[in-house]
Motif scaffolding. Sequence first.
Motif, short mmCIF file in Angstrom:
data_model
loop_
_atom_site.label_atom_id
_atom_site.label_comp_id
_atom_site.label_asym_id
_atom_site.label_seq_id
_atom_site.Cartn_x
_atom_site.Cartn_y
_atom_site.Cartn_z
N ILE A 67 13.89 14.67 -3.14
CA ILE A 67 15.21 14.89 -2.55
C ILE A 67 16.03 15.83 -3.44
N ASP A 68 15.68 15.85 -4.74
CA ASP A 68 16.37 16.75 -5.66
C ASP A 68 16.10 18.22 -5.31
N LEU A 69 14.92 18.48 -4.72
CA LEU A 69 14.55 19.87 -4.43
C LEU A 69 15.26 20.41 -3.19
N ILE A 70 15.93 19.53 -2.42
CA ILE A 70 16.74 20.04 -1.30
C ILE A 70 18.23 19.79 -1.57
N ILE A 105 0.86 -1.17 0.00
CA ILE A 105 0.00 0.00 0.00
C ILE A 105 0.90 1.22 0.00
N THR A 106 0.49 2.25 -0.75
CA THR A 106 1.25 3.49 -0.76
C THR A 106 0.48 4.53 0.02
N CYS A 107 1.15 5.18 0.97
CA CYS A 107 0.50 6.17 1.82
C CYS A 107 1.20 7.50 1.62
N GLY A 108 0.41 8.52 1.43
CA GLY A 108 0.96 9.85 1.21
C GLY A 108 -0.08 10.63 0.46
N SER A 109 0.16 11.90 0.23
CA SER A 109 -0.84 12.67 -0.48
C SER A 109 -0.28 13.14 -1.81
N VAL A 110 -1.17 13.75 -2.58
CA VAL A 110 -0.79 14.27 -3.88
C VAL A 110 0.42 15.20 -3.73
N ASP A 111 0.39 16.00 -2.67
CA ASP A 111 1.46 16.97 -2.46
C ASP A 111 2.82 16.30 -2.27
N ASP A 112 2.79 15.08 -1.73
CA ASP A 112 4.05 14.38 -1.51
C ASP A 112 4.59 13.79 -2.81
N GLY A 113 3.77 13.78 -3.84
CA GLY A 113 4.18 13.21 -5.13
C GLY A 113 3.85 11.73 -5.25
N LYS A 114 2.77 11.32 -4.60
CA LYS A 114 2.44 9.89 -4.59
C LYS A 114 2.10 9.38 -5.97
N SER A 115 1.23 10.10 -6.66
CA SER A 115 0.86 9.64 -8.00
C SER A 115 2.08 9.57 -8.91
N ARG A 122 11.16 18.32 1.72
CA ARG A 122 11.16 19.70 2.22
C ARG A 122 10.32 19.83 3.47
N ALA A 123 9.25 19.01 3.57
CA ALA A 123 8.32 19.13 4.69
C ALA A 123 8.66 18.17 5.84
N GLY A 124 9.31 17.07 5.52
CA GLY A 124 9.61 16.09 6.57
C GLY A 124 8.35 15.35 7.02
N LEU A 125 8.41 14.75 8.22
CA LEU A 125 7.27 14.00 8.70
C LEU A 125 6.13 14.96 9.04
N LEU A 126 4.92 14.54 8.70
CA LEU A 126 3.74 15.35 9.00
C LEU A 126 2.83 14.55 9.92
N GLU A 127 1.81 15.24 10.38
CA GLU A 127 0.81 14.56 11.19
C GLU A 127 0.24 13.36 10.43
N GLN A 128 0.03 13.54 9.13
CA GLN A 128 -0.55 12.43 8.36
C GLN A 128 0.40 11.24 8.27
N THR A 129 1.70 11.48 8.38
CA THR A 129 2.64 10.35 8.35
C THR A 129 2.40 9.45 9.57
N ARG A 130 2.22 10.10 10.72
CA ARG A 130 1.91 9.34 11.93
C ARG A 130 0.59 8.59 11.76
N ARG A 131 -0.39 9.27 11.19
CA ARG A 131 -1.70 8.65 11.00
C ARG A 131 -1.60 7.42 10.08
N HIS A 132 -0.91 7.59 8.98
CA HIS A 132 -0.76 6.48 8.04
C HIS A 132 -0.01 5.32 8.67
N ALA A 133 1.06 5.63 9.39
CA ALA A 133 1.85 4.57 10.02
C ALA A 133 1.02 3.84 11.07
N THR A 134 0.21 4.59 11.80
CA THR A 134 -0.62 3.99 12.85
C THR A 134 -1.67 3.06 12.24
N ILE A 135 -2.34 3.53 11.20
CA ILE A 135 -3.38 2.70 10.56
C ILE A 135 -2.74 1.43 9.97
N ALA A 136 -1.63 1.61 9.30
CA ALA A 136 -0.95 0.45 8.68
C ALA A 136 -0.58 -0.58 9.75
#
Lengths: 317, 502
Positions: free
Chosen positions: B178-181, B40-50, B149-163
Motif C-alpha cells: 500500500i506504501d507503493l501507491i 493458510i496464506t494465498c498469494g505469490s512471491v510477486d505479491d510479497g507473500k514471503s 498496484r495490481a489489484g485482484l488477479l485471476e489467481q485471487t479468484r482461484r485461491h478464493a475458490t479453492i479455499a
Amino acid sequence: MPSILPETELHNPQTTKTPLDPHLKALENEAIHIFREVAAEFDKPVMLYSVGKDSSVLLHLARKAFYPGRVPFPLLHVNTGWKFAEMISFRDEIIKTYDLDLIEHVNPRGAAENVTPFTHGSALYTDIMKTEGLRQALDAGGYDAAFGGARRDEEASRAKERIYSFRTPDHRWDPRNQRPELWNLYNGMIRKGESVRAFPLSNWTEVDIWRYIQAEDIPIVPLYFAKSRPVVERDGMTILAEDPRLELLPGEIKRDEVIRFRTLGCFPLTGAIRSEATTLDDIISELETATVSERQGRAIDRDQSGSMEKKKREGYF
Amino acid sequence: MSVSATAQIGTLEAKTGTVSAFPAVEGARALRDTRPLRLITCGSVDDGKSTLIGRLLWDTKAVKDDQAATLRRDSGQQNDLGLPDFALLLDGLQAEREQGITIDVAYRYFATDKRSFIVADTPGHEQYTRNMATGASTADLAVLLVDARAGLLEQTRRHATIATLMGIKQFVLAVNKIDLIGYDRARFDQISHEFRELALSLGVRQITAIPVSALKGENVVYDGSASMPWYDGPTLVEVLELATVRSAQTVGFRLPVQRVSRPGESFRGYQGTVAGGAVKPGDSVVILPSGMVANVAKIVTFDLVRNAAVAGDAITLVLDRQVDVSRGDMIVSLDSQPQTGLSFDAQIVALQADGIQPAKRYWLKSGSRRQRVTIQPTSQLDLKSGKWNAHRETLPMNAIGKVHLSFDEQAMFDAYEQNRITGAFILIDPDTNNTVAGGMITAKRSSLSGIHTEDNRVILSLPADLADQLMATELFAARREEADIRRLPAGKANDVLAGIDN
C-alpha cells in the motif's frame, strides 16, 4: 458396579491434576491420534528414544495413547558412546519405572574404528554414529514405522516434512516428492522394505514442549536445569568437562559455572547456556525472552547451510 | 463518516465481536483459551507473500537471532530496512533456494500473548493448486494477498475458490504494498469492494480487508496509523487473534475406531478421536456398518475416567456389552447417524501426474476406514470462470472435479459441509501407494443413480437394438443419470421380471 479396568490400573496418582489448557490439549489429542494410527496400520513400529526433552514428551504421549494397555512397541536408543552420563542413568531408570522395552544400538563399525567427535570431526562422526547407526538398527529390527520427536519449528527443512514421512528401502527421504497430507488422513501404504517415519510432535513448538512437561509433570534429565558444573570453552561453545575422555587442549581451562542445556545430544558437540533457571517456571520464562533458537547449541547444524536437509535425505532423523 | 464501513467490508460476525474494540492487553502471557488457529496464506512471491509471513514471524519474535544471522549469511544482502531476506526463512529446501521458488507446503508457528498460530504457507502458481488444497484442508481461515498496484488477479479468484471448496469460511484480504501507491485510500476501497463481490459470490460472508505494507511492517503486527490515518480497522494479527476455530458442525456423536485395546481379559476398549458431537456414559450408540446397538459404559483416558468427551478428544470408549467392533468401524449416536451406502457424490482435487481415471479401482481412506472405490468424474471446475463444465474423462493433476463414488462394501459419511472429518477422504493409487486425490462428500446417492427412492419407476425389458436406439435420443441422453441399465440374456430378464410379480 465393579470396575472393568484391570486391577493394576485402578490406582491413578494423576486424577487430581488440573486439566490441560485447550491449546496443549489439542496438541496432545493430535499426537495420540497419530500414535494410534501408526500402531494400527503398521506391522512393526518402533519409537526412537533419544532421552531428551522431546523424547520424554513423546514417551509420555505414547503411554497415554495406549493406556490402559502397555506401549505396544519397543524404544530404540541409537547410542554413540558419547552421550552425557546423566542421560544414560536417567534412561535406565525410566525404562524400569514404566516397564518399557528398550533396544540400544551402537554402530559396531564406529566403535571398532574408534570414531570419536574429536578425531573425525562432528560431520563425519554424526554421519557414522548417528545416521549409519540408525539405519543399521532399523534394518536389523525390520521396522516398518519409526516414531520420532522432531518438530517442524526446529529447522527449515523440517517445516516441510510430513507427519508420515516416507522412506525408501535405503532410508532416503525425497523432499521434492513427498506424499500430500490432507486433513488428519495419513497414508500408511508401503511396499516391503519401505518405511515411514512418524512425527507426532510435528506441530509443537519448543515452548509447548516445556509447558506440557510442566503441566503433566513429566520427568526429564536434570541437565536441563541450571547448576554449577565443570565446563570448558571450545569452538565457541561451552561444553561439559566431566567425562575423563575429554582431553583439554593447550590453553583450555576447566572451571565451574552455573549452566544448563537447552538440548541434549553428545556432550562434546552440545553447547551449554549460562542460565540461572532451576525450575520449569524459570525455563519457560527464559524461553519466552530468548533471542536465539535451541539448535544454536548444536554443532552439527552449523556445519553448512541446508545441512539438516542433507543429513535427513541420507537417513538421519 | 467512518471509513470502516467500506474499508472492512463486512465486519467479522457476531461471535468475534466488533473488530475495532480491541482491548490493549499487555503484560503476562495468559493461558491460551483456544486451540491454535490454523491459517493458510494465498498469494505469490510477486505479491510479497514471503515478506508478509516473514514479517509476522519477525514482529512476533518467532525468528531468533541465530536464525536471522544464518539468513544474513546465506543471502549476503539485506532489504531496505536492514532485515534479512525473509523468503529464505520460508523456502527451506535446497531446491527452492536454488530456484528461488516455493515448491511445497511449509508450516510455520508463531504466537502472540493471546493465541498461537499455525501457518500453512503454500505456493501461489496454478501448477500448485494441489499444494494449496493440502494446506487449506486443515485451515480455519485464509489470508489472501494482493499487490495494491495490481489489484485482484485471476489467481485471487482461484485461491478464493479453492479455499471455499475446502470449507474455509473466513477470509482476510491483505492489500499489500500500500506504501507503493501512496497509501491511496480510494484504491484500497475499490480493491476491497471487488473482493467483497467475489467472496459473496462464493458464499463467504466473514471478510476483512486490511491495507498492509509487509516490508515496512504496517498493519501486520504493529498498526500503520501513522501512514494511514484513514484506516481505523484491525491489524492482521488482531483479526487472527479474534478469528473462530472451525469445528465439526454435526450434532451427532462420531468415533472412527482406530484400534481395539485389549490389555487383559477383563478390558475391551475402542480407541479413537471423537470426530463430532459429544458422548457420555449411558448414551446409546450404533456401531456402523454392522448396525449393532450398545450403550456407553465408560470413557477411559490416562488421566481419569471421564464423564463426557467432545469433538477432538482422543479417548478409549468402553461399551456395556460384547459387540463385534474393529478398526475402520464407526461408533455413532443412535439418533443422528451418518449416511451409509454404496454410492456417494463428492468433489475431489487431483494431486498427481496420472490424474484420476474413470473406472480405475482406488483405495479410499476416510477416518480409520480404508476401502475400495471406483470414481466416475462428471464435471470439472474452470477456475478462471468459477463454472463447472461436463467432464467424464480422466481428471488431470490440479483439476477439481465432481465425481460419483461407487463402493463394493458399505461406506459411511457425513456431508463435508456438516462434518469436516467424517466428510473428507483421500484416494490412494494401489499401483504406486501414493496419495492421488483429496475429496469431500457432498451427498449420498440412492442406489438407483440420482433419483429419490420414493419416485415411481418403470422397468422395461427391451431387445438390445431397440434400447440402443432409445438411448441415442437427445431426450434420453439429457436424463441418462436417472436411468439404471443392465444388459442380461433374455431368459435371465424374464426371471427377474417374474420375481417382481411374485
